[in-house]
Design an enzyme around this catalytic site. Structure first.
Site, PDB file in Angstrom:
ATOM      1  N   GLU A 198       0.822  -1.211   0.000  1.00 25.62           N
ATOM      2  CA  GLU A 198       0.000   0.000   0.000  1.00 25.62           C
ATOM      3  C   GLU A 198       0.857   1.263   0.000  1.00 25.62           C
ATOM      4  O   GLU A 198       0.352   2.361  -0.227  1.00 25.62           O
ATOM      5  CB  GLU A 198      -0.937  -0.002   1.206  1.00 25.62           C
ATOM      6  CG  GLU A 198      -0.270   0.116   2.565  1.00 25.62           C
ATOM      7  CD  GLU A 198       0.289  -1.192   3.099  1.00 25.62           C
ATOM      8  OE1 GLU A 198       0.801  -1.203   4.238  1.00 25.62           O
ATOM      9  OE2 GLU A 198       0.240  -2.216   2.373  1.00 25.62           O
ATOM     10  N   ARG A 199       2.162   1.121   0.222  1.00 26.72           N
ATOM     11  CA  ARG A 199       3.054   2.285   0.201  1.00 26.72           C
ATOM     12  C   ARG A 199       3.519   2.633  -1.205  1.00 26.72           C
ATOM     13  O   ARG A 199       3.908   3.770  -1.459  1.00 26.72           O
ATOM     14  CB  ARG A 199       4.281   2.015   1.075  1.00 26.72           C
ATOM     15  CG  ARG A 199       3.979   1.766   2.545  1.00 26.72           C
ATOM     16  CD  ARG A 199       5.254   1.435   3.283  1.00 26.72           C
ATOM     17  NE  ARG A 199       5.051   1.192   4.701  1.00 26.72           N
ATOM     18  CZ  ARG A 199       6.018   0.934   5.564  1.00 26.72           C
ATOM     19  NH1 ARG A 199       7.269   0.889   5.137  1.00 26.72           N
ATOM     20  NH2 ARG A 199       5.762   0.719   6.839  1.00 26.72           N
ATOM     21  N   CYS A 303      16.536  -6.651   0.690  1.00 27.41           N
ATOM     22  CA  CYS A 303      16.635  -7.871   1.497  1.00 27.41           C
ATOM     23  C   CYS A 303      17.979  -8.553   1.305  1.00 27.41           C
ATOM     24  O   CYS A 303      18.354  -9.418   2.095  1.00 27.41           O
ATOM     25  CB  CYS A 303      15.496  -8.828   1.172  1.00 27.41           C
ATOM     26  SG  CYS A 303      15.485  -9.405  -0.541  1.00 27.41           S
TER      27      CYS A 303
END
EC number: 1.2.1.27
Length: 520
Positions: A198-199, A303
């Site tokens: 959602e960002r 990551c």
């Protein structure tokens, strides 16, 4: 521009650095159309460099999510029966369209996520490589056959799609991670319900426009937005057979357990603490430059970032030179030419990063480069943290045990290679690691003894190309099959084994055979 025509003229905000007092809304993508949500709950998306709202993302309602799922279910019936060459053709077209529009995708990523334009193009490119690999689907989805397993009997296996699948993507790679998911899922004959972060919703929406243009039928990929309710919907919906996730430890464990309890296949890529081990025989200049890039590139929000360095023996004398290189990196808004390090994703993220830096200082680490108080002229409201280095860190410190996910490098010291390997293997994560050396025997020892899924030898970020798979292990992954490559194909498919008998003599049976078949 034709690229945005299906979303509408108002969608130009996705790639242009313009702001208004009334932020535009991000649409849902259901049944091949961009749909305005009827929700009453919205999430503001901020440009990390300016803190200005660029769009509002809906928390999709239960009815909207169910409508999207029903569309996926309906589309699966026809899509799974399309020829494999038809599905391949969609990938060929999508690949060409992504190449053609890479610059526009990168602009959106920089605006919503903050990374530099060059890094954003890399984000798109690494996802594009998965699309290119999917163009080989006729070879990748081949079954096996053994003729005459018994007299007049053949056995063969078919590699079949699962049905409706789902993808839940993170904020740090707005294009790459969705492209790890939906191309493999749909090329193998599945449909997908995709929930981007959602960002950073924009890149996924632009990819859906390209997917439409590539000729993908309505309902094959649908996009919903939201947070916890959307995740729970995906985990609980009986029609969804498999869930792909990339993100934080907390969310990854939750999704793996909840979806798994509901009988779904799950692949969950989670946190990491990637170590770079530096031996004194390494090429000093190349090693230090690679360390600085791998630690601070993308503001450390990868990551596979090298967030931890273990300097072995005499290589510990190189630490001041590493600080010097880190100090030269330019911190600025991602769209500004020459920027090396952009902002982090949010004010909350910046605060968490700063708190972990402070915890290291309080626990006895040496703060040899402090980027917490950096100010970027013209972007004073942005979420910036400059390159930061903590030295003399020990494995018990919070700054070591937790994933910082920011432009922070923690440094540990080891007397020899054995001690360095022990440090890496004692950490619970197993995403990736790297060793820097010119000694082949030392490199071979490291590769054989290290317990991590992806190992680089003089390669700081050893993310494999998609003919292999992304193979994080231990605390960095839960599931049985990894992303893309051969394992990605296995994740999105199931095997159907067929045994058929056509008697050459074509003699009719005169009575039922009740004994156990012996296949003779």
């Amino acid at each position: 521009m034709a690229f945005l025509r299906a979303i509408g003229a108002e969608a130009r905000y996705l790639t242009q650095r313009a702001y208004s007092s009334a932020a535009p809304t991000t649409k849902l993508f259901i049944d091949g159309k961009f749909v305005e949500s009827k929700t009453k709950e919205w999430i503001d998306v901020h440009d990390p460099a300016t803190n200005k709202v660029v769009t509002r993302v809906p928390k999709a309602t239960q009815d909207e999510m169910q409508t999207a799922l029903e569309s996926n279910k309906k589309a699966f019936r026809s899509w799974s029966n399309q020829s494999i060459l038809t599905r391949q053709a969609v990938m060929f077209k999508l690949q060409a369209l992504i190449k053609e529009n890479m610059g526009e995708l990168a602009k959106n990523i920089t605006k919503e996520q903050g990374k530099t334009l060059a890094d954003a193009e890399g984000d798109v490119l690494r996802g594009l490589q998965v699309v290119e690999h999917c163009c080989s689907i006729p070879s990748l989805q081949m079954g096996e056959t053994v003729a005459n397993v018994a007299r007049d009997m053949d056995t063969y296996s078919l590699v079949m799609p699962l049905g409706v699948t789902a993808g839940i993507a993170p904020f740090n790679f707005p294009a790459m991670i969705p492209l790890w998911m939906f191309p493999v899922a749909i090329t193998t004959g599945n449909t997908m319900l995709l929930k981007p972060s959602e960002r950073v919703p924009g890149a996924t929406m632009l990819l859906m426009e390209l997917l439409n243009e590539a000729g993908c039928p309505p309902g094959v990929v649908n996009v919903i937005h939201g947070q916890h309710d959307a995740v729970n919907f995906i985990c609980d919906a009986p029609a969804i057979k498999a869930v792909s996730f990339v993100g934080s430890d907390q969310a990854g464990k939750y999704i793996y357990e909840r979806a798994g309890k509901n009988g779904k296949r799950v692949q969950s890529n989670m946190g990491a603490k990637n170590h770079g081990v530096i031996l004194s025989d390494a090429n000093k200049e190349n090693t230090l430059n690679q360390l600085a890039g791998a630690a601070f590139g993308a503001a450390g929000q990868r990551c596979m970032a090298l967030s931890t360095a273990v300097f072995v023996g005499d290589a510990q004398g190189w630490i001041p030179d590493l600080v010097e290189r880190a100090q030269k990196l330019k911190v600025n808004a991602g769209h500004v030419p020459g920027t090396d390090v952009g902002p982090v994703i949010s004010a909350a993220s910046r605060q968490r990063i700063n708190d972990l830096i402070e915890s290291g200082v309080k626990e006895g680490a040496k703060l040899i480069l402090d980027g917490r108080k950096i100010s970027v002229p013209g972007f004073e409201d942005g979420y910036f943290v400059g390159p930061t280095i903590l030295s003399d860190v020990t494995p018990s410190m919070k700054c070591y045990t937790e994933e910082i996910f920011g432009p922070v490098l923690v440094i540990l010291k080891a007397d020899n290679l054995d001690d360095a390997i022990d440090i890496v293997n004692a950490n619970p994560y197993g995403n990736g690691t790297a060793v820097f050396t010119t000694n082949g025997a030392a490199a071979r020892k490291f590769v054989n003894e290290i317990d991590a899924g992806q190992v680089g030898v003089n390669v700081p970020i050893p993310v494999p190309l998609p003919m292999f798979s992304f193979t994080g292990t231990r605390g960095s992954f839960r599931g049985d099959h990894h992303f893309y490559g051969k394992q990605g194909i296995k994740f999105y498919t199931q095997t159907k084994t067929v045994t058929q008998l056509w008697r050459e003599t074509d003699v009719n049976h005169t009575q039922a055979a009740v004994a156990m078949p012996t296949m003779k």
